[in-house]
Design an enzyme around this catalytic site. Structure first.
Site: not given
Lengths: 102, 110, 135
Positions: B109-110
């Site tokens: 999850c950036v």
């Protein structure tokens, strides 16, 4: 007078095992632990070196590190003695020095 | 900083994720969702339980698109889409649902 | 002209003794979000990362080998393992974890992710990449 030699690096990555084997006296104890346990297994390119050492030295390997890496006790080279953490402590106590090959 | 669940005080990190995975009890999700003003339904619990099973098997919290695909495979296309999942967890199904499930922040999850 | 690049992560270290293997996995999983053509290479001690039966029940480190099973979900489906590296270590394909992915374009058929290649083939594969990361 006796030294316990410990090797915690893979023999393929570092020359710690080779230098330990050439710099340890007959009758001394060598403990393979952490990535050093890969050298305890049958069928590797280092098997002959380890077998050669077994003729004059005592070689041990740390069981929990073998298990962690998915290696099987059945495929440990004959003559190598498996120890647990308590056995590791006993080895340090029964030798008067420890040389850690890093 | 710790949260109170069932009379016990549980450590969380600076983003509100449970510090120790083994501390999780369903009350954790209840307490966290109450703070977000969200009422948990069976649909929320399906996702929370799914995440816990995924972590048990793979030792990671899945990224949103991986979660979406996996939910679709397990529970059908009507649930395996981001509209449905964001409807349940408006702060992001990855981050919010993983937090309620006691998992770390999703990997990827950036 | 497509802007998809070929990324190869080259894994050279044993797990647990150093943090390289786990760090590589994390970078791979994060990088998987960017829709590139990703493959993993396992050479040297890197082949030990895929050994089956890793078990941390007596150790104080986490067994992270289940994460390799999740790679398929992240569309990372090409794991090249070098034959010579296995042989030097007394290993064969049977000693590795079975890793599979479901092929979306083939009615979700389950396929093997691990491909054993020779050193010469590995050299060729590296030559074909746009970006190489070494761990």
């Amino acid at each position: 007078m006796s030294i316990l030699h410990t090797v915690n690096k893979s023999p393929f990555e570092k020359n710690a095992l080779s230098e330990c084997l050439t710099h340890s006296m007959d009758g001394s104890a060598i403990l393979l632990l952490e990535d050093g346990v890969y050298a305890a297994m049958q069928g590797t390119n280092f098997e002959a070196d380890v077998k050669n050492a077994l003729a004059s030295k005592k070689v041990y390997a740390l069981g929990p590190d073998i298990k962690l890496r998915g290696l099987s006790n059945d495929r440990v080279i004959d003559g190598i003695e498996l120890v647990d953490y308590a056995g590791f402590v006993d080895l340090t106590e029964s030798n008067d020095k420890v040389q850690a090959w890093l | 900083m710790p949260i109170e669940v069932d009379g016990k005080s549980l450590e969380v990190d600076e983003e509100g994720y449970l510090a120790n995975l083994n501390d999780w009890v369903p009350g954790v999700a209840e307490v966290m969702s109450k703070e977000d003003d969200l009422e948990l339904t069976d649909e929320h619990w399906d996702i929370i339980n799914f995440l816990r099973e995924y972590y048990e098997e793979y030792q990671i919290a899945p990224a949103v698109r991986v979660l979406t695909k996996a939910v679709g495979k397990r529970m059908g296309k009507d649930k395996g889409n981001s509209k449905y999942l964001y409807g349940l967890f408006p702060y992001g199904p990855g981050k919010q649902a993983c937090r309620y499930a006691g998992l770390p922040k999703p990997t990827g999850c950036v | 002209m497509s802007d998809i690049k070929k990324f190869m992560y080259v894994n050279r270290r044993a797990p647990y003794g150093t943090v390289y293997a786990l760090e590589s996995l994390e970078v791979v999983l994060i990088g998987a979000a960017f829709d590139q053509d990703v493959s993993l290479a396992f050479i040297g001690d890197g082949v030990y990362q895929l050994k089956s039966d890793q078990d941390s029940s007596e150790a104080d480190q986490k067994n992270f080998s289940p994460i390799y099973q999740a790679l398929g979900d992240y569309d990372v489906t090409k794991l090249y393992v070098e034959k010579e590296s296995m042989e030097e270590r007394g290993l064969s394909l049977d000693d590795l974890m079975p890793l599979t992915y479901e092929d979306e374009d083939d009615d979700w058929a389950e396929k093997d992710s691990i491909r054993v290649v020779t050193r010469d083939e590995m050299k060729e594969l590296m030559e074909q990449q746009d970006v190489l990361f070494n761990f």
